[in-house]
Design an enzyme around this catalytic site. Structure first.
Site, PDB file in Angstrom:
ATOM      1  N   ARG A  80      -5.205  10.601  -3.866  1.00  0.00           N
ATOM      2  CA  ARG A  80      -4.324  10.235  -2.760  1.00  0.00           C
ATOM      3  C   ARG A  80      -2.897  10.717  -3.020  1.00  0.00           C
ATOM      4  O   ARG A  80      -2.425  10.682  -4.159  1.00  0.00           O
ATOM      5  CB  ARG A  80      -4.292   8.707  -2.619  1.00  0.00           C
ATOM      6  CG  ARG A  80      -5.611   8.133  -2.194  1.00  0.00           C
ATOM      7  CD  ARG A  80      -5.542   6.700  -1.708  1.00  0.00           C
ATOM      8  NE  ARG A  80      -4.781   5.758  -2.504  1.00  0.00           N
ATOM      9  CZ  ARG A  80      -5.014   4.443  -2.500  1.00  0.00           C
ATOM     10  NH1 ARG A  80      -5.988   3.948  -1.738  1.00  0.00           N
ATOM     11  NH2 ARG A  80      -4.277   3.637  -3.201  1.00  0.00           N
ATOM     12  N   TYR A 116       6.607   3.565  -0.164  1.00  0.00           N
ATOM     13  CA  TYR A 116       6.426   2.181  -0.618  1.00  0.00           C
ATOM     14  C   TYR A 116       7.202   1.925  -1.912  1.00  0.00           C
ATOM     15  O   TYR A 116       7.907   0.910  -2.043  1.00  0.00           O
ATOM     16  CB  TYR A 116       4.934   1.899  -0.838  1.00  0.00           C
ATOM     17  CG  TYR A 116       4.657   0.521  -1.380  1.00  0.00           C
ATOM     18  CD1 TYR A 116       4.740  -0.594  -0.554  1.00  0.00           C
ATOM     19  CD2 TYR A 116       4.336   0.326  -2.716  1.00  0.00           C
ATOM     20  CE1 TYR A 116       4.507  -1.873  -1.060  1.00  0.00           C
ATOM     21  CE2 TYR A 116       4.096  -0.937  -3.222  1.00  0.00           C
ATOM     22  CZ  TYR A 116       4.181  -2.030  -2.395  1.00  0.00           C
ATOM     23  OH  TYR A 116       3.959  -3.287  -2.891  1.00  0.00           O
ATOM     24  N   SER A 152       0.799  -1.220   0.000  1.00  0.00           N
ATOM     25  CA  SER A 152       0.000   0.000   0.000  1.00  0.00           C
ATOM     26  C   SER A 152       0.836   1.277   0.000  1.00  0.00           C
ATOM     27  O   SER A 152       1.633   1.532   0.915  1.00  0.00           O
ATOM     28  CB  SER A 152      -0.989   0.053   1.173  1.00  0.00           C
ATOM     29  OG  SER A 152      -1.608   1.315   1.217  1.00  0.00           O
TER      30      SER A 152
HETATM   31  C1  UD1 Z   1       0.346   0.285  -5.993  1.00  0.00           C
HETATM   32  C2  UD1 Z   1       1.179  -0.278  -7.137  1.00  0.00           C
HETATM   33  C3  UD1 Z   1       1.044  -1.778  -7.205  1.00  0.00           C
HETATM   34  C4  UD1 Z   1       1.298  -2.385  -5.833  1.00  0.00           C
HETATM   35  C5  UD1 Z   1       0.345  -1.809  -4.830  1.00  0.00           C
HETATM   36  C6  UD1 Z   1       0.575  -2.366  -3.443  1.00  0.00           C
HETATM   37  C7  UD1 Z   1       1.121   1.525  -8.770  1.00  0.00           C
HETATM   38  C8  UD1 Z   1       0.748   1.932 -10.146  1.00  0.00           C
HETATM   39  N1  UD1 Z   1       0.775   0.305  -8.417  1.00  0.00           N
HETATM   40  O1  UD1 Z   1      -0.975   0.121  -6.318  1.00  0.00           O
HETATM   41  O2  UD1 Z   1       1.985  -2.284  -8.116  1.00  0.00           O
HETATM   42  O3  UD1 Z   1       1.151  -3.757  -5.905  1.00  0.00           O
HETATM   43  O4  UD1 Z   1       0.571  -0.421  -4.788  1.00  0.00           O
HETATM   44  O5  UD1 Z   1      -0.356  -1.875  -2.547  1.00  0.00           O
HETATM   45  O6  UD1 Z   1       1.760   2.257  -8.044  1.00  0.00           O
HETATM   46  N2  UD1 Z   1      -8.587   3.865  -5.244  1.00  0.00           N
HETATM   47  C9  UD1 Z   1      -9.890   4.361  -5.253  1.00  0.00           C
HETATM   48  N3  UD1 Z   1     -10.766   3.911  -4.320  1.00  0.00           N
HETATM   49  C10 UD1 Z   1     -10.424   2.977  -3.370  1.00  0.00           C
HETATM   50  C11 UD1 Z   1      -9.096   2.484  -3.366  1.00  0.00           C
HETATM   51  C12 UD1 Z   1      -8.200   2.947  -4.324  1.00  0.00           C
HETATM   52  O7  UD1 Z   1     -10.234   5.199  -6.081  1.00  0.00           O
HETATM   53  O8  UD1 Z   1     -11.278   2.596  -2.557  1.00  0.00           O
HETATM   54  C13 UD1 Z   1      -7.671   4.318  -6.301  1.00  0.00           C
HETATM   55  C14 UD1 Z   1      -6.296   4.762  -5.847  1.00  0.00           C
HETATM   56  O9  UD1 Z   1      -6.285   6.126  -5.498  1.00  0.00           O
HETATM   57  C15 UD1 Z   1      -5.479   4.442  -7.090  1.00  0.00           C
HETATM   58  C16 UD1 Z   1      -6.152   3.212  -7.689  1.00  0.00           C
HETATM   59  O10 UD1 Z   1      -7.458   3.188  -7.138  1.00  0.00           O
HETATM   60  O11 UD1 Z   1      -5.545   5.501  -8.021  1.00  0.00           O
HETATM   61  C17 UD1 Z   1      -5.466   1.902  -7.324  1.00  0.00           C
HETATM   62  O12 UD1 Z   1      -5.227   1.900  -5.926  1.00  0.00           O
HETATM   63  P1  UD1 Z   1      -4.709   0.595  -5.169  1.00  0.00           P
HETATM   64  O13 UD1 Z   1      -5.554  -0.557  -5.521  1.00  0.00           O
HETATM   65  O14 UD1 Z   1      -4.521   0.935  -3.734  1.00  0.00           O
HETATM   66  O15 UD1 Z   1      -3.312   0.308  -5.838  1.00  0.00           O
HETATM   67  P2  UD1 Z   1      -2.074   1.279  -6.282  1.00  0.00           P
HETATM   68  O16 UD1 Z   1      -1.777   2.284  -5.242  1.00  0.00           O
HETATM   69  O17 UD1 Z   1      -2.270   1.709  -7.689  1.00  0.00           O
END
Ligand code: UD1
Length: 319
Positions: A271, A144, A81
């Site tokens: 975020r 991270y 995360s």
């Molecule tokens: C990042 C890494 C990924 C890694 C992961 C570990 C990148 C591109 N990817 O994932 O390789 O395995 O961290 O945790 O950096 N979001 C929402 N609503 C929610 C939750 C998330 O809109 O309820 C959005 C976030 O702001 C983000 C996207 O969805 O833009 C993906 O978020 P998340 O699933 O947490 O993964 P990354 O941070 O992209």
């Protein structure tokens, strides 16, 4: 006979890898996990076929003994995360950097042949060009991302200085069955799936037009195994992605269509540390490791949704 170690083997990706290793039937499978984010129930029906070591990778002496004499180590234990690493940076640093150091050191001391290390696509940060190729300059935007990149550097140094073969795979937004939706830091698809099944509004951070290369967990686990066997790749880093990208808005649309509902998301501010777009160039992984993803995003979504439906209790019940 092989002697496999999976750190983080009780986690969502690790427990999928454990099942694939057991299906190969060519060695013992040991799991090292502290059960901080992993759960024993993720291994329920295979528990009698593995050796489970409850140990924390921050504690060198606790992991050195179970790792001694292993042939291959799959190092997946981490505190994942991006936002968690910003809100609470010390534990994620200790696990992701110091813990990774301990795993590499214990592997070297224990005579392990190869370690496959779960790196992260977040190391790229925002790039001007998509898809993201391994030769691009890394540009971490969060603790991270920096921690995971540090593990890659240590991996190549352990290869060149200490003769331990380390192969790093940059995972691209892995999703699938057993991904835990229960934390504020859970992956977005696990959150979307449970919102859908509970008929609740999901939260989208930002405008929802950010894109991700969502990669089905079975494809990632298969690639991890290939990386443990491919010749001539020690010390190198490869993308572990599907090669596509989908925006969050489009993804939520696909899920609504699959379920036959219309639910308006709640939009909230972006975020900190978030990457805008993410898409893997899979050329090198296909060429050197034999990467061959079997699951389209839509097929992965279908399978994952079916799993959440089967394992999901109503919001009033325990989840
Ligand atoms: C990042 C890494 C990924 C890694 C992961 C570990 C990148 C591109 N990817 O994932 O390789 O395995 O961290 O945790 O950096 N979001 C929402 N609503 C929610 C939750 C998330 O809109 O309820 C959005 C976030 O702001 C983000 C996207 O969805 O833009 C993906 O978020 P998340 O699933 O947490 O993964 P990354 O941070 O992209």
């Amino acid at each position: 006979m092989n002697h496999y170690i999976v750190t983080g083997g009780a986690g969502f990706i690790g427990s999928t890898l454990v099942r694939q290793l057991l299906a190969l039937g060519d060695g013992e499978v040991h799991v090292i996990d502290n059960l901080l984010t992993g759960k024993e129930e993720n291994l329920a029906e295979v528990r009698s076929q593995i050796v489970f070591h409850k140990a924390d990778i921050r504690d060198y002496s606790a992991i050195a003994a179970p790792m001694a004499g292993a042939s291959t180590v799959f190092h997946l234990a981490a505190i994942p995360s991006v936002p968690r690493s910003i809100h609470d940076p010390e534990p994620s640093h200790e696990v992701n950097v110091n813990g990774t150091w301990n795993v590499f050191r214990a592997a070297k001391e224990g005579g392990v042949r190869r370690v496959v290390y779960a790196a992260s696509s977040s190391a790229y940060g925002d790039t001007e060009v998509l898809p993201k190729v391994e030769s691009m300059q890394a540009n971490p935007r969060s603790p991270y991302a920096a921690q995971k990149l540090m593990g890659e550097h240590y991996g190549s140094v352990f290869t060149s200085c200490f003769g331990l073969e380390v192969v790093s795979l940059r995972f691209f937004n892995v999703f699938g069955p057993r991904q835990d939706p229960g934390s504020p830091y859970s992956g977005v698809l696990s959150k979307f799936m449970t919102a859908l099944l509970d008929n609740e509004q999901p939260t989208i951070h930002g405008d929802g037009e950010q894109t991700r290369d969502f990669t089905y967990v079975e494809d990632v686990a298969a690639l991890v195994i290939k990386a443990s066997r491919a010749p001539g790749v020690a010390g190198r880093t490869y993308n572990a992605g599907n090669g596509n990208r989908y925006s969050l808005n489009l993804t939520w649309d696909l899920l609504q269509k699959a379920e036959g509902v219309r639910i308006q998301p709640i939009y909230s501010p972006s975020r900190a540390g978030d990457v805008r777009d993410s898409q893997a160039d899979t050329t090198a992984a296909r060429r050197d490791l034999g990467h061959d993803p079997q699951f389209s995003f839509e097929e992965g979504l279908r399978r994952t949704l079916a799993w959440y439906r089967a394992h999901h209790l109503s919001p009033a019940g325990a989840r």
